[in-house]
Design an enzyme around this catalytic site. Structure first.
Site, PDB file in Angstrom:
ATOM      1  N   HIS A 119      52.616  36.048  40.632  1.00  0.00           N
ATOM      2  CA  HIS A 119      51.251  36.392  41.033  1.00  0.00           C
ATOM      3  C   HIS A 119      51.262  37.118  42.371  1.00  0.00           C
ATOM      4  O   HIS A 119      51.879  36.657  43.334  1.00  0.00           O
ATOM      5  CB  HIS A 119      50.407  35.118  41.141  1.00  0.00           C
ATOM      6  N   ASP A 177      38.506  47.482  43.120  1.00  0.00           N
ATOM      7  CA  ASP A 177      39.422  46.429  42.667  1.00  0.00           C
ATOM      8  C   ASP A 177      38.616  45.500  41.765  1.00  0.00           C
ATOM      9  O   ASP A 177      37.675  44.854  42.220  1.00  0.00           O
ATOM     10  CB  ASP A 177      39.992  45.671  43.872  1.00  0.00           C
ATOM     11  N   MET A 178      38.982  45.437  40.516  1.00  0.00           N
ATOM     12  CA  MET A 178      38.167  44.668  39.575  1.00  0.00           C
ATOM     13  C   MET A 178      39.017  44.008  38.502  1.00  0.00           C
ATOM     14  O   MET A 178      40.024  44.554  38.062  1.00  0.00           O
ATOM     15  CB  MET A 178      37.140  45.573  38.893  1.00  0.00           C
ATOM     16  N   ALA A 179      38.609  42.798  38.150  1.00  0.00           N
ATOM     17  CA  ALA A 179      39.183  42.150  36.986  1.00  0.00           C
ATOM     18  C   ALA A 179      38.530  42.743  35.743  1.00  0.00           C
ATOM     19  O   ALA A 179      37.421  43.294  35.807  1.00  0.00           O
ATOM     20  CB  ALA A 179      38.925  40.641  37.044  1.00  0.00           C
ATOM     21  N   LYS A 227      34.105  46.984  26.283  1.00  0.00           N
ATOM     22  CA  LYS A 227      34.682  47.876  27.303  1.00  0.00           C
ATOM     23  C   LYS A 227      35.706  47.135  28.156  1.00  0.00           C
ATOM     24  O   LYS A 227      36.820  47.615  28.386  1.00  0.00           O
ATOM     25  CB  LYS A 227      33.569  48.460  28.172  1.00  0.00           C
ATOM     26  N   GLY A 309      34.006  48.920  47.301  1.00  0.00           N
ATOM     27  CA  GLY A 309      34.800  48.374  48.394  1.00  0.00           C
ATOM     28  C   GLY A 309      34.056  48.234  49.700  1.00  0.00           C
ATOM     29  O   GLY A 309      34.520  47.534  50.611  1.00  0.00           O
TER      30      GLY A 309
END
Length: 337
Positions: A119, A177-179, A227, A309
């Site tokens: 991780h 930055d995205m899950a 999506k 951001g």
């Protein structure tokens, strides 16, 4: 549960001490602490210092190599495979991005596939690393299954985050930055830690039904239905199949099997804008885009239109000055000898 306000310097020192006591070399412990506190500064507490206890547990039980020997195999002028030797993923990803940046400086583009990692924390750290060198940064990684596919009731892919960083001349870089899940699983962990309920569209229980109780969450939902599910698959192809790592349900889980190396894959890339256009023009045009977005009329209930951001950057500015709120239980763990 009450929060404790801690300076970023103290927080880094506490994490370094914990990791060093677990056998991680000081240099590597410092990098991990920097990545974790970066997340807390930005308000992304799910990827911050609350993860320290988990890392220590995995190190102690043999699931992370505290003294890895990194190796790199260049597969072309702009491509390479970085073997992390099962070390701390934060260090692995940072070193891999540094390698990609150097390739991009030389040949315009650097793409590095990472194997045998763990991780790596918030991907924003690594794309910002590229943006600080006036490079476009791309980073993605897979995780063990915790997200139900669109139309499914049981998890298959992980939260599989993806991040981009774009430099500007006067403004701070644009960081996305995205899950690919509706939320990162760390936010479920944070809700459990502080005893808060969660929105019903974050996760499902063991029967596949939405729940607002973080303790009952057994899987997450993809963002935007098909999506997010489709993008999660793309990330796993890049981070897993492309580099020769496992994918989806074949990835060693983060929570459980603590004595097993996770063998995670990442994919990082750096792009030098100068090989496509004039660098100064690119940076100035980025500023123009950002400034014009800021000048856009805000919708009702908003005071300003921001770029990706930017809310996190504002959090960072405030927390650098006034300290970082940390759940008391996490702080108590960090200060224990």
């Amino acid at each position: 549960m009450a929060d404790v306000i801690v300076s970023h310097e103290e927080l880094k020192n506490l994490v370094v001490k914990k990791l060093s006591n677990a056998g991680i070399p000081n240099e590597h412990a410092g990098i991990v602490a920097d990545v974790l506190v970066h997340a807390n500064l930005r308000g992304v507490n799910s990827h911050g210092v609350l993860r320290t206890e988990h890392y220590v547990k995995r190190i102690n039980e043999g699931g992370i190599n505290p003294n890895p020997k990194f190796t790199v195999k260049e597969t072309g002028p702009s491509t390479a495979i970085f073997d992390g030797d099962d070390g701390m993923g934060h260090v692995v990803a940072k070193e891999a991005m540094e390698y990609a940046i150097n390739m991009a400086k030389k040949n315009g583009v650097g793409m590095v596939g990472v194997i045998n990692s763990s991780h790596c924390g918030a991907l924003s750290y690594f794309v910002q690393q590229a943006a600080q060198e006036n490079m476009i940064g791309i980073a993605m990684t897979h995780t063990d299954k915790v997200v139900v596919p669109f139309g499914g009731a049981k998890p298959f892919f992980g939260t599989n985050p993806i991040a981009f960083g774009f430099p500007a001349k006067e403004n701070k870089p644009v960081i996305l930055d995205m899950a690919t899940s509706n939320v990162a699983f760390g936010k479920i962990l944070h809700a459990r830690e502080v005893g808060q309920s969660i929105p019903a569209d974050w996760g499902v229980d063991e029967n596949g039904k939405p729940t607002t109780d973080p303790e009952k969450v057994s899987a997450l939902l993809p963002f935007a239905g098909p999506k997010g599910y489709g993008l999660a698959m793309v990330v796993d192809i890049f981070s897993g199949i492309l580099v020769g790592a496992a994918f989806g349900p074949h990835i060693t889980p983060m929570y459980g099997d603590y004595n097993k190396m996770r063998k995670l894959g990442h994919f990082v890339a750096a792009i030098n804008p100068a090989v496509f256009t004039n660098l100064e023009s690119f940076l100035s045009n980025m500023d123009q885009m950002i400034n014009e977005i800021h000048a856009s009329q805000p919708a009702e209930g908003f005071t300003r239109v921001m770029v990706p951001g930017e809310p996190e950057q504002r959090n960072e500015e405030e927390r650098l000055k006034n300290g970082i709120p940390i759940p008391e239980s996490i702080y108590n763990y960090l200060i224990q000898n």
